[in-house]
Write a protein that holds these residues in place. Structure first.
Motif, PDB file in Angstrom:
ATOM      1  N   ILE A  25     -39.080  72.938  19.639  1.00 49.12           N
ATOM      2  CA  ILE A  25     -38.926  71.546  19.206  1.00 49.12           C
ATOM      3  C   ILE A  25     -39.643  70.644  20.216  1.00 49.12           C
ATOM      4  O   ILE A  25     -39.363  70.711  21.413  1.00 49.12           O
ATOM      5  CB  ILE A  25     -37.439  71.139  19.103  1.00 49.12           C
ATOM      6  N   THR A  26     -40.573  69.821  19.728  1.00 47.57           N
ATOM      7  CA  THR A  26     -41.268  68.873  20.611  1.00 47.57           C
ATOM      8  C   THR A  26     -40.643  67.490  20.472  1.00 47.57           C
ATOM      9  O   THR A  26     -39.931  67.214  19.508  1.00 47.57           O
ATOM     10  CB  THR A  26     -42.766  68.760  20.271  1.00 47.57           C
ATOM     11  N   GLY A  27     -40.920  66.618  21.437  1.00 48.70           N
ATOM     12  CA  GLY A  27     -40.362  65.260  21.395  1.00 48.70           C
ATOM     13  C   GLY A  27     -38.911  65.223  21.803  1.00 48.70           C
ATOM     14  O   GLY A  27     -38.174  64.304  21.448  1.00 48.70           O
ATOM     15  N   VAL A  28     -38.507  66.259  22.577  1.00 49.74           N
ATOM     16  CA  VAL A  28     -37.113  66.357  23.040  1.00 49.74           C
ATOM     17  C   VAL A  28     -37.002  65.587  24.356  1.00 49.74           C
ATOM     18  O   VAL A  28     -36.984  66.165  25.428  1.00 49.74           O
ATOM     19  CB  VAL A  28     -36.718  67.839  23.199  1.00 49.74           C
ATOM     20  N   GLY A  29     -36.999  64.270  24.225  1.00 51.60           N
ATOM     21  CA  GLY A  29     -36.923  63.434  25.421  1.00 51.60           C
ATOM     22  C   GLY A  29     -35.489  63.228  25.842  1.00 51.60           C
ATOM     23  O   GLY A  29     -34.658  64.126  25.728  1.00 51.60           O
ATOM     24  N   ALA A  30     -35.203  62.030  26.272  1.00 52.42           N
ATOM     25  CA  ALA A  30     -33.860  61.711  26.749  1.00 52.42           C
ATOM     26  C   ALA A  30     -32.854  61.787  25.610  1.00 52.42           C
ATOM     27  O   ALA A  30     -33.229  61.812  24.437  1.00 52.42           O
ATOM     28  CB  ALA A  30     -33.881  60.303  27.332  1.00 52.42           C
ATOM     29  N   THR A  33     -32.870  60.458  21.612  1.00 53.83           N
ATOM     30  CA  THR A  33     -34.117  60.505  20.850  1.00 53.83           C
ATOM     31  C   THR A  33     -33.847  61.432  19.663  1.00 53.83           C
ATOM     32  O   THR A  33     -32.941  62.285  19.708  1.00 53.83           O
ATOM     33  CB  THR A  33     -35.286  61.086  21.672  1.00 53.83           C
ATOM     34  N   ILE A  34     -34.640  61.285  18.607  1.00 51.41           N
ATOM     35  CA  ILE A  34     -34.434  62.156  17.440  1.00 51.41           C
ATOM     36  C   ILE A  34     -34.657  63.619  17.850  1.00 51.41           C
ATOM     37  O   ILE A  34     -33.934  64.516  17.403  1.00 51.41           O
ATOM     38  CB  ILE A  34     -35.366  61.737  16.283  1.00 51.41           C
ATOM     39  N   GLY A  35     -35.631  63.865  18.734  1.00 49.74           N
ATOM     40  CA  GLY A  35     -35.909  65.235  19.174  1.00 49.74           C
ATOM     41  C   GLY A  35     -34.739  65.862  19.917  1.00 49.74           C
ATOM     42  O   GLY A  35     -34.377  67.021  19.664  1.00 49.74           O
ATOM     43  N   ALA A  36     -34.132  65.107  20.840  1.00 45.07           N
ATOM     44  CA  ALA A  36     -33.000  65.648  21.608  1.00 45.07           C
ATOM     45  C   ALA A  36     -31.816  65.935  20.688  1.00 45.07           C
ATOM     46  O   ALA A  36     -31.132  66.957  20.824  1.00 45.07           O
ATOM     47  CB  ALA A  36     -32.597  64.676  22.718  1.00 45.07           C
ATOM     48  N   VAL A  37     -31.571  65.044  19.750  1.00 45.26           N
ATOM     49  CA  VAL A  37     -30.455  65.247  18.813  1.00 45.26           C
ATOM     50  C   VAL A  37     -30.768  66.424  17.882  1.00 45.26           C
ATOM     51  O   VAL A  37     -29.881  67.218  17.541  1.00 45.26           O
ATOM     52  CB  VAL A  37     -30.166  63.944  18.026  1.00 45.26           C
ATOM     53  N   THR A  38     -32.032  66.568  17.505  1.00 42.42           N
ATOM     54  CA  THR A  38     -32.421  67.723  16.676  1.00 42.42           C
ATOM     55  C   THR A  38     -32.165  69.021  17.436  1.00 42.42           C
ATOM     56  O   THR A  38     -31.631  69.994  16.869  1.00 42.42           O
ATOM     57  CB  THR A  38     -33.905  67.614  16.257  1.00 42.42           C
ATOM     58  N   ALA A  39     -32.502  69.048  18.723  1.00 47.12           N
ATOM     59  CA  ALA A  39     -32.234  70.250  19.527  1.00 47.12           C
ATOM     60  C   ALA A  39     -30.735  70.554  19.537  1.00 47.12           C
ATOM     61  O   ALA A  39     -30.320  71.712  19.366  1.00 47.12           O
ATOM     62  CB  ALA A  39     -32.763  70.060  20.944  1.00 47.12           C
ATOM     63  N   ALA A  40     -29.911  69.515  19.688  1.00 46.60           N
ATOM     64  CA  ALA A  40     -28.454  69.717  19.719  1.00 46.60           C
ATOM     65  C   ALA A  40     -27.944  70.245  18.375  1.00 46.60           C
ATOM     66  O   ALA A  40     -27.124  71.174  18.329  1.00 46.60           O
ATOM     67  CB  ALA A  40     -27.758  68.398  20.063  1.00 46.60           C
ATOM     68  N   LEU A  50     -36.629  76.226  22.435  1.00 45.36           N
ATOM     69  CA  LEU A  50     -37.504  75.786  23.517  1.00 45.36           C
ATOM     70  C   LEU A  50     -37.694  74.288  23.314  1.00 45.36           C
ATOM     71  O   LEU A  50     -38.247  73.863  22.304  1.00 45.36           O
ATOM     72  CB  LEU A  50     -38.862  76.496  23.486  1.00 45.36           C
ATOM     73  N   ALA A  51     -37.181  73.487  24.267  1.00 46.24           N
ATOM     74  CA  ALA A  51     -37.149  72.025  24.136  1.00 46.24           C
ATOM     75  C   ALA A  51     -38.296  71.429  24.938  1.00 46.24           C
ATOM     76  O   ALA A  51     -38.296  71.493  26.171  1.00 46.24           O
ATOM     77  CB  ALA A  51     -35.809  71.497  24.649  1.00 46.24           C
ATOM     78  N   ALA A  52     -39.276  70.839  24.224  1.00 45.10           N
ATOM     79  CA  ALA A  52     -40.510  70.425  24.901  1.00 45.10           C
ATOM     80  C   ALA A  52     -40.731  68.924  24.810  1.00 45.10           C
ATOM     81  O   ALA A  52     -40.449  68.302  23.780  1.00 45.10           O
ATOM     82  CB  ALA A  52     -41.696  71.159  24.277  1.00 45.10           C
ATOM     83  N   ALA A  57     -37.938  64.480  30.681  1.00 42.98           N
ATOM     84  CA  ALA A  57     -36.520  64.327  30.287  1.00 42.98           C
ATOM     85  C   ALA A  57     -35.992  65.563  29.566  1.00 42.98           C
ATOM     86  O   ALA A  57     -34.773  65.723  29.421  1.00 42.98           O
ATOM     87  CB  ALA A  57     -36.356  63.092  29.409  1.00 42.98           C
ATOM     88  N   GLN A  58     -36.885  66.437  29.117  1.00 43.41           N
ATOM     89  CA  GLN A  58     -36.440  67.660  28.426  1.00 43.41           C
ATOM     90  C   GLN A  58     -35.559  68.530  29.339  1.00 43.41           C
ATOM     91  O   GLN A  58     -34.736  69.292  28.845  1.00 43.41           O
ATOM     92  CB  GLN A  58     -37.651  68.471  27.905  1.00 43.41           C
ATOM     93  N   LYS A  59     -35.727  68.378  30.659  1.00 41.56           N
ATOM     94  CA  LYS A  59     -34.936  69.211  31.584  1.00 41.56           C
ATOM     95  C   LYS A  59     -33.453  68.882  31.478  1.00 41.56           C
ATOM     96  O   LYS A  59     -32.609  69.768  31.377  1.00 41.56           O
ATOM     97  CB  LYS A  59     -35.408  68.987  33.023  1.00 41.56           C
ATOM     98  N   GLU A  60     -33.126  67.568  31.513  1.00 43.07           N
ATOM     99  CA  GLU A  60     -31.709  67.171  31.401  1.00 43.07           C
ATOM    100  C   GLU A  60     -31.150  67.504  30.023  1.00 43.07           C
ATOM    101  O   GLU A  60     -30.003  67.926  29.892  1.00 43.07           O
ATOM    102  CB  GLU A  60     -31.513  65.666  31.638  1.00 43.07           C
ATOM    103  N   THR A  61     -31.979  67.309  29.010  1.00 40.94           N
ATOM    104  CA  THR A  61     -31.518  67.609  27.650  1.00 40.94           C
ATOM    105  C   THR A  61     -31.170  69.090  27.534  1.00 40.94           C
ATOM    106  O   THR A  61     -30.120  69.456  27.003  1.00 40.94           O
ATOM    107  CB  THR A  61     -32.621  67.242  26.622  1.00 40.94           C
TER     108      THR A  61
END
Ligand SMILES: NC(=O)c1ccc[n+]([C@@H]2O[C@H](COP(=O)([O-])OP(=O)(O)OC[C@H]3O[C@@H](n4cnc5c(N)ncnc54)[C@H](O)[C@@H]3O)[C@@H](O)[C@H]2O)c1
Length: 263
Positions: A25-30, A33-40, A50-52, A57-61
């Motif tokens: 998943i790309t766009g997994v920022g803070a 973000t839609i990307g971080a919530v999608t990862a969750a 793999l959160a990119a 900010a992908q590290k904290e996510t």
């Protein structure tokens, strides 16, 4: 039966829609973000991720989501980095079943204000980024018998509004075209390619907009409210899942009815 989380599985789970799947998943920022919530959401549905992101900010996510999520820093406009992102996913998880390409950048200018820099930045992230991520997803999915790609477009790709940047709308329309082309080209490899087209969504970047703009954008939707990142993520999860096994080449508006309206 204990409720303690002794395995590498998160405690709160949904229905197991993506059980056993590996997603990039790309766009997994803070957070938010839609990307971080999608990862969750993908983790709650049983996927390893793999959160990119380009931001760091992908590290904290990833840390917040647990050991099933591995962070990766990527600029999706650089082919060697995109290739390395998929190589890392294969190294960690053994294969890739799903790509969700959420990364994007906003623009603010209309046709008589557009600068070459803004045009290049928007087309680079949205078009070149989609070309490269989809290309290398297909390359890693093909030997495993197929997979699913979900790109992030926008309601602005269908029609437009004075609040929407000219080049952003054009770049998102290009994502729709790339989605359909890749679906047609790679259907024989059992790779499905679809897109989500969000309407106004209350992700992190939209918190703190001037109230008049927030109200105006919220009222564009027939439902007269902004969407949530979760509402985008659940549609992406469905499209990525085996439940959508005969769905390919479509762009799904997730916009509360904005694009159904005449104005
Ligand atoms: N929020 C909305 O109202 C809305 C509406 C329509 C479409 N969208 C689309 O949904 C997606 C997510 O929206 P959001 O609101 O969470 O946006 P956002 O700007 O908060 O998040 C986008 C993420 O992409 C990352 N990114 C940008 N350029 C990158 C690059 N070159 N390589 C890797 N990562 C990069 C950013 O660091 C950021 O974390 C975007 O594609 C956006 O265009 C959002």
């Amino acid at each position: 039966m204990t409720t303690e989380n002794t395995s590498h599985e998160p405690i709160d789970r949904f229905g197991g829609l993506l059980e056993g799947k590996v997603a990039v998943i790309t766009g997994v920022g803070a957070a938010e973000t839609i990307g971080a919530v999608t990862a969750a959401v993908f983790v709650k549905e049983g996927a390893q991720v793999l959160a990119a992101d380009i931001s760091g900010a992908q590290k904290e996510t990833a840390l917040a989501l647990g050991p099933g999520v591995v962070p990766f820093q990527v600029d999706i406009t650089r082919e060697e980095e995109v290739e390395a992102m998929f190589a890392r996913a294969v190294e960690v998880f053994g294969r890739v079943d799903i790509l969700v390409n959420v990364a994007g950048n906003p623009g603010g200018r209309r046709g008589d204000e557009i600068t070459v820099e803004e045009y290049q930045s928007l087309t680079s992230v949205h078009l070149l980024g989609t070309v490269l991520t989809n290309k290398h997803a297909v390359r890693v999915m093909t030997p495993n018998g197929g997979g699913a790609i979900v790109n992030f477009s926008s309601a602005a790709s269908f029609n437009t509004d004075k609040l929407i940047s000219t080049a952003y709308a054009a770049a998102k329309a290009g994502i729709n075209s790339l989605t359909k082309s890749n679906a047609v080209h790679h259907g024989p490899q059992n790779i499905r390619v679809n897109a989500v087209a969000p309407g106004f969504t209350m992700s992190k970047k939209n918190r703190g907009l001037p109230p008049a703009i927030e109200e105006s954008l919220s009222n564009k939707a027939a439902l007269a409210r902004p969407g949530t990142p979760e509402e985008q993520a659940h549609v992406a999860a469905f499209l990525a899942s085996d439940r959508a096994s005969f769905v390919t080449g479509v762009v799904v508006p997730v916009d509360g009815g904005w694009t159904a309206k005449l104005a």
